[in-house]
Design an enzyme around this catalytic site. Structure first.
Site, short mmCIF file in Angstrom:
data_model
loop_
_atom_site.label_atom_id
_atom_site.label_comp_id
_atom_site.label_asym_id
_atom_site.label_seq_id
_atom_site.Cartn_x
_atom_site.Cartn_y
_atom_site.Cartn_z
CB ILE A 53 -0.91 0.03 1.26
CG1 ILE A 53 -1.74 -1.26 1.36
CG2 ILE A 53 -1.77 1.29 1.29
CD1 ILE A 53 -2.89 -1.38 0.41
CG HIS A 95 -7.31 -5.08 -9.74
ND1 HIS A 95 -6.74 -5.46 -8.54
CD2 HIS A 95 -8.49 -5.74 -9.83
CE1 HIS A 95 -7.55 -6.30 -7.92
NE2 HIS A 95 -8.63 -6.48 -8.67
CG ASN A 122 -2.66 -1.08 -9.40
OD1 ASN A 122 -1.62 -1.74 -9.35
ND2 ASN A 122 -3.82 -1.55 -8.97
CG ASP A 164 -7.78 -2.33 -6.41
OD1 ASP A 164 -6.65 -1.96 -6.77
OD2 ASP A 164 -8.01 -3.44 -5.90
CD GLU A 217 -2.78 -8.81 -15.32
OE1 GLU A 217 -1.73 -8.39 -14.85
OE2 GLU A 217 -3.41 -9.74 -14.78
#
Ligand code: GAR
Length: 203
Positions: A93, A110, A108, A151, A181
């Site tokens: 984090i 995910h 990011n 997120d 991804e």
């Protein structure tokens, strides 16, 4: 030129997709100025080394407190002074002051279609296990900006992947990587680089 720092924790296949994307010019006007791992045995560090990219390990375990780790992490980022920080399988984090300081400059990847299967505790294989347990027929991946939540930041792009009847968490993870991804992360970086160069879409 868009200068990026890539943060990693594990295998680094997304890092590799970025390295290859730059090499093949799928990602234009971009260079990786550093890779940071929280885990000294991350294979991603070897990938960085093979690509001739400066790699650093900043492990929370090496600091006497979380605050000391957070300070060291922010100092390293500030020293590198990136235009963009890319979290590519980074399982730490981020310190809140870093998120504030680099707002809209941290992205990011995910491994699900946010807002499904995301938030605290959803990372890696767990995401795919939960998707299979819920019986979804479509999953995918999301690239998003990072804000103070988990997120919850603005979505930049997503790509759907079909779940197959005989999927295991491992097979689904692999297909989500291959079909989503490794495509959308380079694409998102390229769009940000184009925008910086003044050739991209408005926003
Ligand atoms: C990737 O599937 C990435 O989406 C996921 O970790 C994996 C890292 O693989 N990230 C998360 O779950 C973040 N919540 P890699 O090290 O081979 O790129």
């Amino acid at each position: 030129m868009l200068n990026i720092v890539v943060c990693v924790s594990g295998g680094g296949t997304n890092l590799q997709a970025i390295i290859d994307g730059i090499e093949k010019q799928i990602i234009k006007n971009t260079q990786i100025i550093g890779v940071i791992s929280n885990n000294e045995s991350a294979y991603a560090l070897k990938r960085a080394e093979s690509a001739g990219v400066a790699a650093f390990c900043i492990s929370p375990r090496k600091f006497e407190s979380r605050e000391a780790f957070n300070r060291a992490f922010l100092e390293k980022i500030d020293e590198l002074a990136p235009d963009l920080i890319v979290l590519a399988g980074f399982l730490v984090i981020l310190p809140e002051d870093l998120v504030k300081k680099y707002r809209k400059r941290i992205i990011n990847i995910h491994p699900s279609l946010i807002p499904s299967f995301c938030g605290k505790g959803y990372y890696g294989l767990k995401v795919h296990r939960e998707a299979l347990a819920r019986g979804v027929k479509i999953t995918g991946a999301t690239v998003h900006f990072v804000d103070e939540g988990t997120d919850t930041g603005e979505i930049i792009c997503q790509k759907a992947v079909e779940v197959q009847r005989d999927d295991t968490p491992e097979s689904l993870q692999r297909r989500v990587m291959e079909e989503a991804e490794w495509i959308i992360l380079p694409k998102a970086i390229n769009e940000i680089a184009l925008r910086k160069a003044g050739k991209g879409k408005e926003n």
